[in-house]
Design a protein around this motif. Sequence first.
Motif, mmCIF file in Angstrom:
data_model
loop_
_atom_site.group_PDB
_atom_site.id
_atom_site.type_symbol
_atom_site.label_atom_id
_atom_site.label_comp_id
_atom_site.label_asym_id
_atom_site.label_seq_id
_atom_site.Cartn_x
_atom_site.Cartn_y
_atom_site.Cartn_z
ATOM 1 N N MET A 1 -27.947 -70.657 -35.369
ATOM 2 C CA MET A 1 -28.602 -71.345 -34.273
ATOM 3 C C MET A 1 -28.935 -70.310 -33.201
ATOM 4 N N LYS A 2 -30.195 -70.203 -32.854
ATOM 5 C CA LYS A 2 -30.643 -69.263 -31.839
ATOM 6 C C LYS A 2 -30.922 -69.996 -30.539
ATOM 7 N N LEU A 3 -30.574 -69.350 -29.432
ATOM 8 C CA LEU A 3 -30.832 -69.957 -28.136
ATOM 9 C C LEU A 3 -32.314 -70.183 -27.907
ATOM 10 N N THR A 4 -33.145 -69.347 -28.497
ATOM 11 C CA THR A 4 -34.589 -69.511 -28.305
ATOM 12 C C THR A 4 -35.098 -70.812 -28.911
ATOM 13 N N THR A 5 -34.414 -71.343 -29.918
ATOM 14 C CA THR A 5 -34.836 -72.620 -30.502
ATOM 15 C C THR A 5 -34.297 -73.808 -29.701
ATOM 16 N N THR A 7 -33.834 -73.808 -26.316
ATOM 17 C CA THR A 7 -34.374 -73.832 -24.958
ATOM 18 C C THR A 7 -35.611 -74.717 -24.794
ATOM 19 N N SER A 27 -21.001 -75.911 -24.836
ATOM 20 C CA SER A 27 -20.257 -75.669 -26.073
ATOM 21 C C SER A 27 -18.974 -76.478 -26.099
#
Length: 118
Positions: A1-5, A7, A27
């Motif tokens: 899981m990427k933070l860019t997805t 946001t 979290s």
Amino acid sequence: MKLTTLTPPLQALHDSSDDILLVSLISSDGMPVVHIGEGLDYDEQSALFFEMKKACDRVLDGLRLGHSEEIFIRCREGCICIWPVGDMVFACMARPSVNSQRMQMLAWKTVSALGALV
């Protein structure tokens, strides 16, 4: 899981209304993963939102009603909605002038989008 997805859905919710002050994904240890908007202390706010969710779940469990799907709190100075997203917590804080039904609908759409990403 990427933070860019994670946001974009949060940013879209924050941008959808001037009444929405803070949008956050927290979290399982109470720390902010992503937060967008106004906040006094993101770490403290995230911990408080996470603890509210845990406390409500304890009450619901004690009443044999299961776990919370949504927590909505309104007061004179604003309102907060909290939703579970996987093992995380989504929180949205808004001004008291917000249309609560619209806020809940937009938050539900955001939670659905986040659920598909995590």
